[in-house]
Design a protein around this motif. Structure first.
Motif, PDB file in Angstrom:
ATOM      1  N   GLY A 131       0.836  -1.200   0.000  1.00 26.97           N
ATOM      2  CA  GLY A 131       0.000   0.000   0.000  1.00 26.97           C
ATOM      3  C   GLY A 131       0.869   1.247   0.000  1.00 26.97           C
ATOM      4  O   GLY A 131       0.562   2.244  -0.659  1.00 26.97           O
ATOM      5  N   GLU A 132       2.003   1.144   0.692  1.00 28.97           N
ATOM      6  CA  GLU A 132       2.902   2.287   0.774  1.00 28.97           C
ATOM      7  C   GLU A 132       3.484   2.629  -0.606  1.00 28.97           C
ATOM      8  O   GLU A 132       3.514   3.789  -1.028  1.00 28.97           O
ATOM      9  CB  GLU A 132       4.037   1.915   1.730  1.00 28.97           C
ATOM     10  N   ALA A 133       3.921   1.567  -1.321  1.00 25.13           N
ATOM     11  CA  ALA A 133       4.510   1.796  -2.652  1.00 25.13           C
ATOM     12  C   ALA A 133       3.467   2.383  -3.608  1.00 25.13           C
ATOM     13  O   ALA A 133       3.757   3.297  -4.386  1.00 25.13           O
ATOM     14  CB  ALA A 133       5.057   0.480  -3.206  1.00 25.13           C
ATOM     15  N   LEU A 134       2.237   1.851  -3.523  1.00 18.89           N
ATOM     16  CA  LEU A 134       1.172   2.376  -4.400  1.00 18.89           C
ATOM     17  C   LEU A 134       0.895   3.840  -4.075  1.00 18.89           C
ATOM     18  O   LEU A 134       0.768   4.678  -4.974  1.00 18.89           O
ATOM     19  CB  LEU A 134      -0.120   1.565  -4.209  1.00 18.89           C
ATOM     20  N   GLY A 147       1.004  -6.674   0.872  1.00 23.00           N
ATOM     21  CA  GLY A 147       0.289  -5.622   0.131  1.00 23.00           C
ATOM     22  C   GLY A 147      -0.829  -6.184  -0.717  1.00 23.00           C
ATOM     23  O   GLY A 147      -1.516  -7.120  -0.308  1.00 23.00           O
ATOM     24  N   TYR A 148      -0.963  -5.671  -1.938  1.00 21.39           N
ATOM     25  CA  TYR A 148      -2.109  -6.039  -2.774  1.00 21.39           C
ATOM     26  C   TYR A 148      -1.644  -6.748  -4.045  1.00 21.39           C
ATOM     27  O   TYR A 148      -0.602  -6.416  -4.610  1.00 21.39           O
ATOM     28  CB  TYR A 148      -2.895  -4.784  -3.184  1.00 21.39           C
ATOM     29  N   ARG A 149      -2.485  -7.672  -4.482  1.00 23.45           N
ATOM     30  CA  ARG A 149      -2.195  -8.351  -5.746  1.00 23.45           C
ATOM     31  C   ARG A 149      -3.521  -8.674  -6.428  1.00 23.45           C
ATOM     32  O   ARG A 149      -4.465  -9.112  -5.750  1.00 23.45           O
ATOM     33  CB  ARG A 149      -1.440  -9.656  -5.508  1.00 23.45           C
ATOM     34  N   ILE A 150      -3.573  -8.434  -7.719  1.00 24.38           N
ATOM     35  CA  ILE A 150      -4.824  -8.733  -8.422  1.00 24.38           C
ATOM     36  C   ILE A 150      -4.780 -10.187  -8.879  1.00 24.38           C
ATOM     37  O   ILE A 150      -3.787 -10.635  -9.446  1.00 24.38           O
ATOM     38  CB  ILE A 150      -5.070  -7.751  -9.585  1.00 24.38           C
ATOM     39  N   LEU A 151      -5.827 -10.944  -8.547  1.00 24.99           N
ATOM     40  CA  LEU A 151      -5.796 -12.379  -8.829  1.00 24.99           C
ATOM     41  C   LEU A 151      -6.268 -12.672 -10.234  1.00 24.99           C
ATOM     42  O   LEU A 151      -5.719 -13.505 -10.933  1.00 24.99           O
ATOM     43  CB  LEU A 151      -6.650 -13.132  -7.811  1.00 24.99           C
ATOM     44  N   LYS A 152      -7.314 -11.948 -10.654  1.00 23.01           N
ATOM     45  CA  LYS A 152      -7.786 -12.167 -12.026  1.00 23.01           C
ATOM     46  C   LYS A 152      -7.710 -10.821 -12.725  1.00 23.01           C
ATOM     47  O   LYS A 152      -8.301  -9.847 -12.269  1.00 23.01           O
ATOM     48  CB  LYS A 152      -9.237 -12.664 -11.996  1.00 23.01           C
ATOM     49  N   LYS A 153      -6.922 -10.756 -13.802  1.00 16.10           N
ATOM     50  CA  LYS A 153      -6.721  -9.475 -14.493  1.00 16.10           C
ATOM     51  C   LYS A 153      -8.059  -8.954 -15.025  1.00 16.10           C
ATOM     52  O   LYS A 153      -8.806  -9.689 -15.657  1.00 16.10           O
ATOM     53  CB  LYS A 153      -5.726  -9.644 -15.642  1.00 16.10           C
ATOM     54  N   PRO A 154      -8.359  -7.681 -14.757  1.00 15.71           N
ATOM     55  CA  PRO A 154      -9.637  -7.134 -15.189  1.00 15.71           C
ATOM     56  C   PRO A 154      -9.668  -6.917 -16.698  1.00 15.71           C
ATOM     57  O   PRO A 154      -8.621  -6.759 -17.310  1.00 15.71           O
ATOM     58  CB  PRO A 154      -9.704  -5.798 -14.480  1.00 15.71           C
ATOM     59  N   TYR A 155     -10.888  -6.920 -17.211  1.00 25.66           N
ATOM     60  CA  TYR A 155     -10.994  -6.753 -18.652  1.00 25.66           C
ATOM     61  C   TYR A 155     -11.193  -5.276 -19.000  1.00 25.66           C
ATOM     62  O   TYR A 155     -12.200  -4.882 -19.550  1.00 25.66           O
ATOM     63  CB  TYR A 155     -12.128  -7.621 -19.200  1.00 25.66           C
ATOM     64  N   ILE A 156     -10.202  -4.480 -18.595  1.00 21.42           N
ATOM     65  CA  ILE A 156     -10.290  -3.063 -18.936  1.00 21.42           C
ATOM     66  C   ILE A 156      -9.037  -2.661 -19.701  1.00 21.42           C
ATOM     67  O   ILE A 156      -7.996  -3.304 -19.592  1.00 21.42           O
ATOM     68  CB  ILE A 156     -10.432  -2.155 -17.694  1.00 21.42           C
TER      69      ILE A 156
END
Ligand code: BTN
Length: 327
Positions: free
Chosen positions: A24-27, A59-68
Motif C-alpha cells: 500500500g505504501e509503494a502504491l 500488500g495487494y495483488r490482483i488475482l484475475k486481471k480485469p478486462y479493462i
C-alpha cells in the motif's frame, strides 16, 4: 472526453501490470496519495467485483486481471522507447471522428485513439459498426506518411495485412482478408477497417489519414443482432479463448508501423495475396450503384480486385465492393 485516470483506475492499472504483491505504501507513493486513499480505493474496487488479494505483510495483488483497457496495460506490450500518445476513452461516438479532430488540430502521426465503446461506430459505405462496451477493440491511428495520393490508396490494404498478422501473432489464428478491408476467421468477419483521409489538392499529397480498426474480441453470440451473426463473429467465438485487448492493441500498433514503413516497396502485397479469402470465388460486384456477377481472379499491384465478369470482360477494381456468393 479524455479519460483521465482516477485513483481507482490507477490502482487497477498498477496491479494489472504486476504479477507480484505491491505494498500500500509503494502504491501511495507512486500515485501521490495517502495509504488510506489506496485502502479505500481497493475496498471500493473489491465491492465492484475486482478480485484483489490483500495480505497484511505483502500488500495487494490482483488475482484475475480485469478486462479493462489502460494506458499502462498497453504500454507494457509496446517497445520501451515508444513514446507516441495514446488517448484512452471510455466512450465516444467514433474513434475515427475523435482522431480526425485531433489531427486537424495538429496532433502528430502515430497517435492512437482507443475507446471501450462507440455510440456511432462507422463502417464503410456509410454503414454502422456495432461497438458494444467491454468487449472489443475500437482504435484509430493518425498517420502522416510522406507519400503521394496514389500510394496512399494502399494504406487500407497494408493495414489489413498488418492487423491480420498482429491478430495471428497473439491469438495463434489463421486470419484471412476479404478484399478490401475485412478480416475473416473461419469464413466470418472479425475485423473491419475504415480509412479516412485529408488531402492537400495543392501539393497533391496527404495531409493526414486516420485508419480505424474494429476487432471483435469477446463473444458476440449473445450481443450482436441475429442478422449480423450470419456474417460476423469474434475471436473468442472462434477460438474459445478470451485474449487481452491491451496486448492485441499493442501488437496492432507495432505491426501497422512496421508494415506502413515498407508500404512504398509494396512488400505487404505478397502477404495480402496469401491471406486473400476471395480469390477464385463467385462474387457480386457493387459499383456506382450497379450489381454484376463475376469471378474474383486475383489482386493487382495496386491491391485492386481483378474480376472477370460473366461476359468475359476483365476489370481491376480499386473501389466499390465485392460480396462473396454462397456456393
Ligand atoms: C467496416 O467494416 O466497414 C469498417 C469498420 C471500421 C470500424 C472501426 S472501429 C474504430 C474506428 N471507428 C469507427 O467509427 N470505425 C472504425
Amino acid at each position: 472526453m479524455i479519460f483521465s485516470l482516477t485513483v481507482k483506475e490507477s490502482v487497477i492499472s498498477e496491479l494489472s501490470c504486476s504479477d507480484e504483491y505491491i505494498s500500500g505504501e509503494a502504491l501511495a507513493e507512486k500515485l501521490g496519495v495517502s495509504r488510506n486513499t489506496i485502502w479505500k480505493a481497493v475496498k471500493s474496487l473489491r465491492e465492484e467485483g475486482f478480485d484483489i488479494d490483500a495480505s497484511p505483510n505483502r500488500g495487494y495483488r490482483i488475482l484475475k486481471k480485469p478486462y479493462i483497457i489502460t494506458e499502462a496495460g498497453i504500454r507494457k506490450f509496446l517497445p520501451h522507447d515508444d513514446n507516441r500518445r495514446l488517448y484512452i476513452l471510455d466512450s465516444v461516438d467514433s474513434t475515427n471522428n475523435y482522431a480526425k479532430e485531433l489531427a486537424r488540430n495538429g496532433e502528430p502521426g502515430g497517435t492512437v485513439v482507443i475507446s471501450d465503446m462507440q455510440t456511432a461506430g462507422k463502417g464503410r459505405m456509410g454503414r454502422s459498426f456495432c461497438s458494444p462496451p467491454k468487449s472489443n477493440i475500437y482504435m484509430s491511428i493518425i498517420l502522416r506518411p510522406e507519400i503521394d495520393i496514389e500510394s496512399s490508396q494502399l494504406i487500407t490494404s497494408c493495414v489489413a495485412a498488418a492487423a491480420a498478422s498482429a491478430i495471428d501473432t497473439i491469438c495463434g489464428t489463421d486470419t484471412q482478408i476479404k478484399w478490401v478491408n475485412d478480416l475473416f476467421l473461419n469464413g466470418k468477419k472479425i475485423c473491419g477497417i475504415l480509412t479516412e483521409a485529408s488531402v492537400s489538392f495543392e501539393s497533391g499529397t496527404l495531409d493526414f489519414a486516420v485508419v480505424g480498426i474494429g476487432i471483435n474480441i469477446r463473444s458476440v453470440a449473445n450481443v450482436f443482432p441475429k442478422e449480423l451473426l450470419k456474417t460476423a463473429t469474434s475471436i473468442q467465438d472462434e477460438t474459445e479463448k478470451l485474449f487481452d485487448r491491451s496486448e492485441i492493441i499493442a501488437e496492432v500498433i507495432t505491426s501497422v508501423e512496421k508494415y506502413l514503413n515498407e508500404l512504398p516497396d509494396r512488400k505487404f502485397l505478397e502477404e495480402y495475396k496469401k491471406r486473400s479469402f476471395i480469390i477464385g470465388k463467385r462474387v457480386i460486384v457493387t459499383k456506382a450503384g450497379e450489381e454484376r456477377e463475376a469471378i474474383a481472379a486475383g489482386i493487382s499491384e495496386n491491391a485492386g480486385l481483378e474480376v472477370i465478369y460473366d461476359d468475359g470482360q476483365k476489370e481491376a477494381l480499386n473501389s466499390g465492393e465485392a460480396r462473396i456468393l454462397p456456393t
